[in-house]
Scaffold this motif. Structure first.
Motif, mmCIF file in Angstrom:
data_model
loop_
_atom_site.group_PDB
_atom_site.id
_atom_site.type_symbol
_atom_site.label_atom_id
_atom_site.label_comp_id
_atom_site.label_asym_id
_atom_site.label_seq_id
_atom_site.Cartn_x
_atom_site.Cartn_y
_atom_site.Cartn_z
ATOM 1 N N PHE A 92 -6.060 2.462 -0.985
ATOM 2 C CA PHE A 92 -7.166 1.525 -0.822
ATOM 3 C C PHE A 92 -8.376 2.231 -0.236
ATOM 4 N N GLU A 93 -9.535 1.926 -0.767
ATOM 5 C CA GLU A 93 -10.786 2.379 -0.152
ATOM 6 C C GLU A 93 -11.082 1.487 1.050
ATOM 7 N N VAL A 94 -11.531 2.093 2.163
ATOM 8 C CA VAL A 94 -11.865 1.340 3.370
ATOM 9 C C VAL A 94 -13.360 1.380 3.613
ATOM 10 N N GLU A 95 -13.820 0.502 4.517
ATOM 11 C CA GLU A 95 -15.261 0.343 4.734
ATOM 12 C C GLU A 95 -15.905 1.526 5.438
ATOM 13 N N SER A 96 -15.191 2.172 6.370
ATOM 14 C CA SER A 96 -15.842 3.158 7.232
ATOM 15 C C SER A 96 -14.861 4.231 7.680
ATOM 16 N N PHE A 97 -15.410 5.313 8.173
ATOM 17 C CA PHE A 97 -14.582 6.377 8.749
ATOM 18 C C PHE A 97 -13.849 5.847 9.976
ATOM 19 N N HIS A 98 -14.475 4.894 10.671
ATOM 20 C CA HIS A 98 -13.829 4.288 11.833
ATOM 21 C C HIS A 98 -12.532 3.587 11.437
ATOM 22 N N ASP A 99 -12.486 3.014 10.227
ATOM 23 C CA ASP A 99 -11.244 2.395 9.758
ATOM 24 C C ASP A 99 -10.135 3.436 9.622
ATOM 25 N N LEU A 100 -10.483 4.645 9.172
ATOM 26 C CA LEU A 100 -9.481 5.713 9.116
ATOM 27 C C LEU A 100 -9.011 6.079 10.515
ATOM 28 N N GLU A 101 -9.943 6.174 11.448
ATOM 29 C CA GLU A 101 -9.569 6.490 12.828
ATOM 30 C C GLU A 101 -8.647 5.422 13.401
ATOM 31 N N ARG A 102 -8.957 4.169 13.095
ATOM 32 C CA ARG A 102 -8.108 3.071 13.571
ATOM 33 C C ARG A 102 -6.719 3.152 12.938
ATOM 34 N N ALA A 103 -6.669 3.550 11.672
ATOM 35 C CA ALA A 103 -5.388 3.640 10.965
ATOM 36 C C ALA A 103 -4.480 4.712 11.561
ATOM 37 N N THR A 104 -5.055 5.780 12.091
ATOM 38 C CA THR A 104 -4.230 6.851 12.665
ATOM 39 C C THR A 104 -3.441 6.373 13.883
ATOM 40 N N LYS A 105 -3.833 5.246 14.445
ATOM 41 C CA LYS A 105 -3.148 4.710 15.630
ATOM 42 C C LYS A 105 -1.943 3.840 15.262
ATOM 43 N N LEU A 106 -1.775 3.534 13.969
ATOM 44 C CA LEU A 106 -0.614 2.765 13.540
ATOM 45 C C LEU A 106 0.638 3.629 13.599
ATOM 46 N N ALA A 107 1.774 2.992 13.867
ATOM 47 C CA ALA A 107 3.039 3.724 13.854
ATOM 48 C C ALA A 107 3.277 4.307 12.466
ATOM 49 N N GLY A 108 3.674 5.557 12.403
ATOM 50 C CA GLY A 108 3.968 6.192 11.123
ATOM 51 C C GLY A 108 2.752 6.675 10.377
ATOM 52 N N ALA A 109 1.604 6.804 11.043
ATOM 53 C CA ALA A 109 0.372 7.232 10.384
ATOM 54 C C ALA A 109 0.177 8.740 10.511
ATOM 55 N N SER A 110 -0.477 9.322 9.502
ATOM 56 C CA SER A 110 -0.822 10.734 9.535
ATOM 57 C C SER A 110 -2.165 10.925 10.238
ATOM 58 N N ALA A 111 -2.536 12.170 10.427
ATOM 59 C CA ALA A 111 -3.895 12.492 10.851
ATOM 60 C C ALA A 111 -4.835 12.306 9.653
ATOM 61 N N ILE A 112 -6.130 12.339 9.915
ATOM 62 C CA ILE A 112 -7.117 12.238 8.835
ATOM 63 C C ILE A 112 -7.151 13.550 8.066
ATOM 64 N N GLU A 113 -7.024 13.436 6.748
ATOM 65 C CA GLU A 113 -6.986 14.600 5.857
ATOM 66 C C GLU A 113 -8.248 14.644 5.016
ATOM 67 N N GLU A 114 -8.887 15.797 4.930
ATOM 68 C CA GLU A 114 -10.033 15.955 4.044
ATOM 69 C C GLU A 114 -9.539 16.341 2.656
#
Length: 338
Positions: A92-114
């Motif tokens: 899924f495409e998300v609205e902002s880079f902040h959404d990716l940062e928020r997602a990294t805090k979920l259990a089982g999440a990876s780091a942000i990958e370029e």
């Protein structure tokens, strides 16, 4: 656990459903649209031949990765990686880079990958849901130029016949894919996944399917859409089905119209690929459908003419069963939802 599976009142929309279930949107990861599917295949040449016959084109290829696109603005709608057969999740495409940062805090999440090697670039986070399925979140991809779009046909009806001295002529070939429309999961953890997706993301119910047991209704299926407020979106981008085993069910790609879909059906049949179910017309979502097995044993679908909904659309509740899936079409395979 929030009571997300209770049968709601008639004419309940997304806003009243959230209020009844106690869901807050303040900390949700904001999805914009479904972008592409990700699968792993043992033979890239074989799956590539199938996906070309299915109506995609190659956007980029390396020794162990292939990106396939449609004629919409997505850089790619399908990513194939070489390796043992595996489902790598919807993206899924998300609205902002902040959404990716928020997602990294979920259990089982990876780091942000370029995504330095993928067409259009961008950044991605991979999240594992409670049943072990991946969901991928994408931000910053440069859109691709769209088109060309197929011609919109003019139809002659019994009372109005605007097509005069013009003929409908078609060329056999694949049904060109426009975009990814939806995908679905069969799960042994239906309640947990409904909670995970509807509380962490702006994914909301369009229709529930239920069974009646001991004079009690229990939801066992969910067709869900991305809540974009008053913006009209596809009837469902995602669905869940309670099941005795957990696995991806299918992913589905939009094509232009019924003729395109029918031409594609005959093209795939002529190439010797195995049909699953179709062509027919769904009830929930209204799509004209056509399901096929790919060369790795994954189910994929062409669809056309789907419904649109928004936050004002009442949430539907219907009885689960074969009769809830299609208004016309071939007989449903008895194992279709297994």
């Amino acid at each position: 656990m929030l009571d997300l599976l209770a049968i709601g009142p008639e004419q309940e929309n997304v806003q009243t459903w959230r209020k009844r279930c106690g869901i807050s949107t303040e900390s949700q990861i904001r999805l914009v649209k479904l972008s592409h599917m990700r699968y792993q295949h043992t033979e890239l040449d074989t799956i590539s031949a199938f996906l070309l016959d299915f109506g995609m084109t190659v956007a980029k290829r390396t020794d162990d990765e292939v990106w396939f696109r449609g004629y919409g603005t997505d850089q790619y709608v399908y990513y194939a990686k070489k390796g043992p057969k595996a489902f790598l999740g919807g993206t899924f495409e998300v609205e902002s880079f902040h959404d990716l940062e928020r997602a990294t805090k979920l259990a089982g999440a990876s780091a942000i990958e370029e995504l330095t090697n993928a067409p259009g670039g961008g950044h991605m986070v991979h999240v594992t849901d409670p049943d072990g399925f991946l969901i991928n979140l994408l931000f910053g991809q440069t859109p691709a130029p769209a088109g060309p779009f197929p011609e919109k046909l003019t139809y002659n009806y019994e009372d109005k016949k605007p097509r005069v001295r013009m003929f409908q002529r078609f060329t056999p070939g694949p049904a060109a894919v426009h975009k990814l429309g939806h995908y679905g999961l069969c799960t042994t953890q239906f309640e947990s996944l409904v909670q995970f997706y509807t509380t962490n993301f702006n994914i909301v119910p369009t229709d529930y399917l239920y069974v009646s047991e001991d004079n009690r209704k229990r939801n066992v299926g969910l067709f869900a859409h991305i809540d974009r407020g008053e913006e009209n979106v596809d009837h469902h981008c995602f669905f869940l089905n309670a099941n005795s085993s957990s696995h991806v069910h299918h992913c589905s790609f939009e094509v232009h119209d019924f003729d395109t879909q029918s031409l594609g059906h005959h093209w795939l049949a002529g190439k010797g690929y195995k049909s699953v179910w179709g062509v027919g017309r769904h009830i929930l979502g209204s799509q004209i459908f056509d399901y096929w097995w790919d060369t790795s044993g994954n189910m994929v679908e062409h669809y056309a003419d789907g419904d649109l909904v928004n936050e004002q659309t009442p949430i539907g509740y219907g009885l689960a069963g074969d009769e809830s899936l299609a208004v016309w079409g071939p007989e449903l395979p008895p194992w279709f939802l297994q």
